[in-house]
Design an enzyme around this catalytic site. Structure first.
Site, PDB file in Angstrom:
ATOM      1  NE  ARG A 574      -4.561  -2.805  -1.593  1.00  0.00           N
ATOM      2  CZ  ARG A 574      -5.543  -2.692  -0.479  1.00  0.00           C
ATOM      3  NH1 ARG A 574      -6.746  -1.877  -0.506  1.00  0.00           N
ATOM      4  NH2 ARG A 574      -5.128  -3.422   0.597  1.00  0.00           N
ATOM      5  CB  VAL A 575       0.755   1.179  -0.004  1.00  0.00           C
ATOM      6  CG1 VAL A 575       0.516   2.547  -0.643  1.00  0.00           C
ATOM      7  CG2 VAL A 575      -0.286   1.009   1.151  1.00  0.00           C
ATOM      8  CG  ASP A 576      -1.923  -4.070   0.417  1.00  0.00           C
ATOM      9  OD1 ASP A 576      -2.290  -3.943  -0.654  1.00  0.00           O
ATOM     10  OD2 ASP A 576      -3.042  -4.196   1.555  1.00  0.00           O
ATOM     11  CG  ASP A 577       2.867  -7.494  -1.156  1.00  0.00           C
ATOM     12  OD1 ASP A 577       3.466  -6.676  -1.982  1.00  0.00           O
ATOM     13  OD2 ASP A 577       3.502  -7.863  -0.018  1.00  0.00           O
TER      14      ASP A 577
END
Ligand code: WT7
Length: 717
Positions: A574-577
């Site tokens: 993932r590049v997000d949280d």
């Protein structure tokens, strides 16, 4: 009927003819993508590629795939209309001249996606009626209970009667087309049957995973506006008993008058002994609760179908986002049907052999269970196993003894399960005859080299292609995936796009699409595929915001990926949280807000760290209110709170009390630093005073905090 005989013309293409090797470069000079900002599982995939490059000889991608994939992208209308028309019953044909209409550009107006407009069909009819007529005596579902001595099987004819009865019960309770029905059920056949019953009458099902807490269930009932809930008194999972009814009661009691569940159908699953230990599971509210089995017995086993527009809602399934409350991902009828069936047949190489027994170990509470336990296989007339238990009960050979007993041919599970079983050694596998297995699949997170090897060699005896399928709740079906025997595998890579899938890698800083191979960027999609989500329930703005606001004209997946020198994709995390814990999506924001809801907590920041079995585990940094001391009791209390509020699978692994969090001058928490400190492979270096792995810390408002955090690693968490 034509649909039965022509079933998936495309999956029965003649055997692959190798293309010229000139288009494929050996992978000798691959450089792993930069590890910056990536989580543990991401790194495992990279290590795999670099360690395996030598295994690959120059080889080739099936020509027919290349041609069909190119057509599916350049002319989706022609490509998908043929598949849709040949493989499914449409009560009214869709308009073949505008099969796909869409806008992916937020800058040009509302995002919208429409497939097979004008067509009328019913997915449940395509599962049930069609096969009940064609192969009535073929087994549709095999039930494998938590207790291995409990198995049962249901033919397509029997499935039909069961689905129709449940549909009639729902109708009798006032459920109409478009109404939402919440399903909070154990993994018995009643779960896929209830899904199919909803779909038959046009009701929108909203399955809530049985491991979710009462708060999570209540939030989903409320958001979806479900007036009917189907649940069970409880379920045995391994040695444990989960008292579903008392969780459901707490959820329903917490809802305001407007959001109340009017009818709660209760499946009686627990035996006398289990009920004695869980007396609240027997609680019934006579004004609301109805015995599910009795209600089914009292209605007719015939039920007319409700024809649906191709774009009518089929189901809502909630998934965690990087911010805010869970998102009600909305899937619609026609496109999801075509895509779940087509991916199933191609990826699992199903050509209609009656001996094929497909086993997806996922729970129907997740998208995997929707698409590859219920819809995909059954739409194709394939036998599908419904497994109520857990991989290690009664012992670590449960999967393998079940494969042997039912002669499973295609087996689909999660890397986390494989890693847990690997620890038990090879004996539990080797003592079973697994010669029926033909295809092995994985889903949910990148698979690490050791687990891939073990799956391949010990389980598959080197004879079964491993399909590492990358996809999401939002995509409805497989997106990046090997197709068996159509191109060489690279362990850890989901390889190439499925038909109709046009991936793009975007450089987040330039916002430009990266052309060519050997590039790394944010994984996006350039055009719609039939199975994609159409919206978020009651919140189209959020749909546009979450998936289409970063890069104009692209669906943004939230994952990072590498495209290697052969054009193979490696999803790096993932590049997000969002954390992927044991293959389950968990939003860090949800865990944080649960912490902050505790009276003693001032602030919390949650990150993932690499974990041998779970892939990623939950690490929480917590600052406490003035005057409160961090204690072992408080740590335990906080973990319990999160588990109760979000579900047991969200229980934090580590709670690290800290006087403050590392923030930039503008007040943004620097999660990059927190991730490094949480990573056990960095601990020794950090404690020895080597902070190099933290990178640049000069943008922190207060650098001293880093030292406090590192010192905190000395305490047991
Ligand atoms: C996220 C989606 C698709 C059903 C299960 C999860 C990760 C999923 C893979 C894979 C690497 C994977 C991604 C994705 N993921 N499959 N084969 N390799 N990563 O569905 O809960 O919607 O989660 O799971 O990060 O975005 P989901």
């Amino acid at each position: 009927k034509s649909w039965a005989r022509t079933l998936s013309a495309r999956s029965t293409n003649p055997s692959p003819r190798p293309i010229s090797t000139a288009t494929l470069q050996p992978l000798t000079n691959f450089v792993p993508p930069s590890a910056a900002g990536q989580t543990g599982t991401a790194l495992m995939a990279q290590q795999l590629l670099s360690s395996r490059s030598r295994l690959l000889s120059a080889s080739a991608i099936d020509r027919s795939y290349l041609a069909d994939h190119a057509l599916s992208i350049s002319d989706p209308d022609a490509y998908w209309s043929e598949i849709a028309a040949n493989n499914y019953h449409w009560e009214k044909s869709f308009d073949a001249s505008t099969v796909l209409k869409y806008n992916f550009h937020a800058s040009k107006g509302p995002i919208h996606i429409e497939w097979f407009k004008g067509g009328k069909t019913n997915i449940s009819y395509n599962v049930v009626d069609r096969w009940a007529e064609d192969t009535p005596e073929k087994t549709a579902l095999i039930f494998e209970g938590n207790d291995p001595s409990e198995t049962a099987s249901y033919t397509f004819k029997e499935l039909k009667a069961k689905v129709f009865r449940v549909a009639n019960v729902l109708k009798a309770k006032g459920v109409k087309k478009g109404d939402r029905v919440a399903l909070y059920l154990p993994m018995t056949v009643d779960l896929p049957i209830s899904m199919l019953a909803c779909a038959r009458i046009g009701a929108v099902h909203s399955v809530v995973f049985g491991g979710f807490s009462s708060d999570a269930l209540a939030a989903r009932i409320k958001d979806s506006g479900s007036k009917v809930l189907i649940t069970a008194d409880g379920v045995g999972r391994g040695e444990k008993v989960i008292n579903l009814k008392s969780i459901a009661d707490t959820a329903m009691d917490s809802l305001g008058a407007e959001d109340q569940v009017e009818t709660c159908l209760v499946l009686e699953r627990l035996n006398e002994e289990q009920l004695k230990d869980n007396p609240t599971a027997s609680h019934r509210d006579p004004s609301r609760d109805v015995d599910f089995a009795a209600a089914c017995a009292a209605v007719s086993d015939d039920c007319p179908v409700t024809w649906m527009d191709a774009e009518d809602p089929l189901f809502i399934l909630y998934t965690s986002g990087s911010t805010g409350t869970p998102k009600g991902v909305l899937h619609t009828t026609g496109g999801y049907m075509v895509y779940s069936g087509e991916t199933f047949r191609n990826v699992f190489d199903y050509k209609g052999a009656p001996s094929d027994i497909f086993w997806c170990t996922a729970d129907c509470g997740w998208i995997t269970g929707h698409s590859y336990l219920a819809y995909g296989p059954l739409l194709s007339g394939c036998t599908s196993i419904v497994f109520e238990g857990v991989p290690n009960y009664p012992d670590a050979s449960r999967f393998w003894s079940t494969v042997e007993r039912h002669k499973v041919t295609q087996f689909y599970t999660a890397p986390t399960a494989l890693r847990a079983l690997m620890r038990e050694g090879d004996e539990p596998v080797k003592k079973h005859d697994l010669s029926s297995l033909r295809i092995l699949g994985t889903v949910g997170e990148p698979i690490n080299p050791a687990a891939w090897d073990w799956y391949n060699e010990i389980v598959g005896k080197g004879n079964c292609p491993i399909v590492d399928t990358w996809w999401q709740t939002e995509t409805g079906g497989h997106m990046l995936t090997p197709l068996p025997n159509k191109w060489p595998l690279k362990p850890g890579s989901a390889t190439l796009p499925f038909y109709g899938v046009a991936p793009a890698l975007i450089d987040p800083s330039s916002e430009e699409e990266l052309e060519g191979n050997d590039v790394h960027g944010h994984l996006c999609m350039k055009q719609p595929w039939p199975g994609m989500a159409r919206s978020l329930w009651n919140n189209h703005e959020r749909f546009e915001e979450v998936y289409f606001s970063q890069f104009d004209g692209y669906y943004c997946t939230g994952d990072g990926a590498q495209r290697d020198e052969d054009g193979y994709f490696w999803v790096t995390g993932r590049v997000d949280d969002v954390l992927i814990v044991s293959g389950h999506n968990i939003g860090t924001a949800e865990v944080e807000s649960s912490f902050v809801g505790h009276g003693d907590v001032a602030e919390a920041a949650v990150v993932g760290f690499p974990h041998e079995v779970k892939g990623e585990a939950i690490y929480c940094y917590v600052t406490l209110n003035q005057g409160v001391e961090g204690s072992e009791d408080l740590r335990w209390e906080l973990k319990k709170k999160v588990a109760e509020e979000l579900g047991a699978f969200c229980r934090p692994d580590v709670v690290h009390f800290t006087p403050a969090l590392p923030k930039t001058r503008s007040g943004k928490i620097m999660r990059r630093i927190l991730r490094k400190i949480a990573d056990p492979s960095e601990t020794d270096k950090l404690l020895a005073g080597d902070l190099e792995c933290l990178g640049d810390i000069s943008t922190l408002a207060d650098e001293a905090i880093v030292h406090d955090l590192v010192e905190g690693l000395r305490e047991p968490c």
